[in-house]
Design a protein around this motif. Structure first.
Motif, PDB file in Angstrom:
ATOM      1  N   ARG A  89       0.883  -1.176   0.000  1.00  0.00           N
ATOM      2  CA  ARG A  89       0.000   0.000   0.000  1.00  0.00           C
ATOM      3  C   ARG A  89       0.913   1.217   0.000  1.00  0.00           C
ATOM      4  NH1 ARG A  89      -2.367   3.614   3.562  1.00  0.00           N
ATOM      5  NH2 ARG A  89      -4.452   4.277   2.967  1.00  0.00           N
ATOM      6  N   CYS A  90       0.927   1.924  -1.119  1.00  0.00           N
ATOM      7  CA  CYS A  90       1.854   3.037  -1.302  1.00  0.00           C
ATOM      8  C   CYS A  90       1.106   4.361  -1.371  1.00  0.00           C
ATOM      9  CB  CYS A  90       2.640   2.843  -2.599  1.00  0.00           C
ATOM     10  SG  CYS A  90       3.537   1.294  -2.679  1.00  0.00           S
ATOM     11  N   GLN A  91       1.605   5.348  -0.674  1.00  0.00           N
ATOM     12  CA  GLN A  91       1.073   6.709  -0.730  1.00  0.00           C
ATOM     13  C   GLN A  91       1.955   7.505  -1.677  1.00  0.00           C
ATOM     14  OE1 GLN A  91      -1.766   7.754   0.753  1.00  0.00           O
ATOM     15  NE2 GLN A  91      -2.047   5.661   1.458  1.00  0.00           N
ATOM     16  N   VAL A  92       1.395   7.875  -2.835  1.00  0.00           N
ATOM     17  CA  VAL A  92       2.205   8.506  -3.872  1.00  0.00           C
ATOM     18  C   VAL A  92       1.583   9.805  -4.369  1.00  0.00           C
ATOM     19  CG1 VAL A  92       3.176   6.307  -4.650  1.00  0.00           C
ATOM     20  CG2 VAL A  92       1.095   7.162  -5.702  1.00  0.00           C
ATOM     21  N   SER A 137       3.963  19.176   1.956  1.00  0.00           N
ATOM     22  CA  SER A 137       3.222  19.716   3.101  1.00  0.00           C
ATOM     23  C   SER A 137       2.641  18.620   3.996  1.00  0.00           C
ATOM     24  CB  SER A 137       2.086  20.615   2.605  1.00  0.00           C
ATOM     25  OG  SER A 137       1.160  19.868   1.842  1.00  0.00           O
ATOM     26  N   CYS A 138       2.474  17.415   3.461  1.00  0.00           N
ATOM     27  CA  CYS A 138       1.902  16.307   4.239  1.00  0.00           C
ATOM     28  C   CYS A 138       2.781  15.082   4.094  1.00  0.00           C
ATOM     29  CB  CYS A 138       0.494  15.973   3.738  1.00  0.00           C
ATOM     30  SG  CYS A 138      -0.666  17.333   3.883  1.00  0.00           S
ATOM     31  N   HIS A 139       2.826  14.271   5.145  1.00  0.00           N
ATOM     32  CA  HIS A 139       3.621  13.046   5.117  1.00  0.00           C
ATOM     33  C   HIS A 139       2.744  11.857   5.482  1.00  0.00           C
ATOM     34  CE1 HIS A 139       6.684  16.173   5.270  1.00  0.00           C
ATOM     35  NE2 HIS A 139       7.394  15.314   4.564  1.00  0.00           N
ATOM     36  N   TYR A 140       3.038  10.708   4.858  1.00  0.00           N
ATOM     37  CA  TYR A 140       2.207   9.523   4.972  1.00  0.00           C
ATOM     38  C   TYR A 140       3.080   8.299   5.229  1.00  0.00           C
ATOM     39  CZ  TYR A 140      -0.898  12.795   2.656  1.00  0.00           C
ATOM     40  OH  TYR A 140      -1.632  13.904   2.328  1.00  0.00           O
ATOM     41  N   THR A 141       2.423   7.135   5.330  1.00  0.00           N
ATOM     42  CA  THR A 141       3.131   5.879   5.540  1.00  0.00           C
ATOM     43  C   THR A 141       2.724   4.879   4.478  1.00  0.00           C
ATOM     44  OG1 THR A 141       3.154   6.240   7.929  1.00  0.00           O
ATOM     45  CG2 THR A 141       3.523   3.993   7.170  1.00  0.00           C
ATOM     46  N   SER A 142       3.704   4.196   3.901  1.00  0.00           N
ATOM     47  CA  SER A 142       3.453   3.099   2.975  1.00  0.00           C
ATOM     48  C   SER A 142       3.852   1.805   3.662  1.00  0.00           C
ATOM     49  CB  SER A 142       4.273   3.275   1.692  1.00  0.00           C
ATOM     50  OG  SER A 142       3.854   4.419   0.991  1.00  0.00           O
ATOM     51  N   SER A 143       3.304   0.681   3.188  1.00  0.00           N
ATOM     52  CA  SER A 143       3.630  -0.596   3.827  1.00  0.00           C
ATOM     53  C   SER A 143       3.688  -1.706   2.792  1.00  0.00           C
ATOM     54  CB  SER A 143       2.568  -0.937   4.892  1.00  0.00           C
ATOM     55  OG  SER A 143       1.307  -1.125   4.278  1.00  0.00           O
ATOM     56  N   ILE A 144       4.421  -2.768   3.137  1.00  0.00           N
ATOM     57  CA  ILE A 144       4.471  -3.975   2.325  1.00  0.00           C
ATOM     58  C   ILE A 144       4.233  -5.147   3.290  1.00  0.00           C
ATOM     59  CG2 ILE A 144       6.989  -4.120   2.489  1.00  0.00           C
ATOM     60  CD1 ILE A 144       6.963  -5.333  -0.346  1.00  0.00           C
ATOM     61  N   THR A 145       3.362  -6.085   2.876  1.00  0.00           N
ATOM     62  CA  THR A 145       3.011  -7.233   3.704  1.00  0.00           C
ATOM     63  C   THR A 145       3.246  -8.509   2.910  1.00  0.00           C
ATOM     64  OG1 THR A 145       1.316  -5.916   4.802  1.00  0.00           O
ATOM     65  CG2 THR A 145       1.149  -8.318   5.032  1.00  0.00           C
ATOM     66  N   LEU A 146       3.871  -9.484   3.539  1.00  0.00           N
ATOM     67  CA  LEU A 146       4.104 -10.793   2.934  1.00  0.00           C
ATOM     68  C   LEU A 146       3.360 -11.848   3.757  1.00  0.00           C
ATOM     69  CD1 LEU A 146       7.970 -10.542   2.401  1.00  0.00           C
ATOM     70  CD2 LEU A 146       6.138  -9.846   0.837  1.00  0.00           C
ATOM     71  N   MET A 147       2.630 -12.725   3.058  1.00  0.00           N
ATOM     72  CA  MET A 147       1.901 -13.793   3.730  1.00  0.00           C
ATOM     73  C   MET A 147       2.186 -15.114   3.014  1.00  0.00           C
ATOM     74  SD  MET A 147      -2.210 -14.347   4.227  1.00  0.00           S
ATOM     75  CE  MET A 147      -2.399 -12.695   4.877  1.00  0.00           C
ATOM     76  N   GLU A 148       2.703 -16.089   3.767  1.00  0.00           N
ATOM     77  CA  GLU A 148       2.961 -17.408   3.185  1.00  0.00           C
ATOM     78  C   GLU A 148       1.688 -18.244   3.211  1.00  0.00           C
ATOM     79  OE1 GLU A 148       5.991 -21.214   3.580  1.00  0.00           O
ATOM     80  OE2 GLU A 148       6.168 -19.543   4.985  1.00  0.00           O
ATOM     81  N   ILE A 149       1.413 -18.877   2.081  1.00  0.00           N
ATOM     82  CA  ILE A 149       0.247 -19.753   1.953  1.00  0.00           C
ATOM     83  C   ILE A 149       0.748 -21.134   1.573  1.00  0.00           C
ATOM     84  CG2 ILE A 149      -1.906 -20.150   0.697  1.00  0.00           C
ATOM     85  CD1 ILE A 149      -1.893 -17.021   0.251  1.00  0.00           C
ATOM     86  N   ALA A 150       0.404 -22.137   2.385  1.00  0.00           N
ATOM     87  CA  ALA A 150       0.885 -23.501   2.159  1.00  0.00           C
ATOM     88  C   ALA A 150       0.463 -23.983   0.774  1.00  0.00           C
ATOM     89  CB  ALA A 150       0.355 -24.431   3.232  1.00  0.00           C
ATOM     90  N   GLY A 151       1.417 -24.625   0.071  1.00  0.00           N
ATOM     91  CA  GLY A 151       1.129 -25.103  -1.284  1.00  0.00           C
ATOM     92  C   GLY A 151       0.858 -26.577  -1.344  1.00  0.00           C
TER      93      GLY A 151
END
Length: 142
Positions: free
Chosen positions: A36-39, A128-142
């Motif tokens: 989720r990127c704030q651009v 003038s404004c500052h935000y937060t971006s995030s990256i999430t990794l989720m392992e799903i059993a195959g």
């Protein structure tokens, strides 16, 4: 990741610094990668692609300057009569099959489509404004 700008006209994708690493438990595991990127940008030109790289290589490849999905596309949203551009949340997702039990690093990259622009991550184009971006990794059993 701190707030900064990236010139998107260099012709090749550039790392944003938004990165995360996971070590899959099984070589058949899938990894759900979400950022989720704030651009924002300083021009409403041809737009900017945001895309994932895995261990330094683009996911789903690139050819002839065309960046294939999964990628988020940001075209700039001008604020009326201000010369500045609104900050927008862009979400990109990939369901990856790294086929390894070694550490895998995912990084968000950006690339411009046309024109001259700077993409700003975690801030407005006028700073003038500052935000937060995030990256999430989720392992799903195959």
């Amino acid at each position: 990741v701190q707030s900064f700008g990236i010139n998107t006209t260099t012709g090749s994708p550039q790392a944003t610094g938004l990165t995360a690493t996971i070590t899959p438990a099984s070589s058949t595991s899938k990894i759900l990668v979400t950022a989720r990127c704030q651009v924002s940008t300083n021009a409403g030109f041809g737009g900017t692609f945001l895309m994932f790289y895995r261990n330094g290589s683009i996911l789903n490849g690139a050819s002839g300057g065309t960046y294939n999905f999964p990628a988020g596309f940001y075209n700039g949203d001008p604020l009326a009569n201000t010369g500045n551009f609104d900050t927008t949340g862009v979400v990109i997702t990939n369901y990856d099959s790294p086929a390894t039990t070694s550490a895998v690093t995912y990084t968000v990259y950006v690339a411009g489509v046309a024109g001259t622009s700077t993409l700003y991550l975690n801030r407005g184009s006028d700073n003038s404004c500052h935000y937060t971006s995030s990256i999430t990794l989720m392992e799903i059993a195959g």
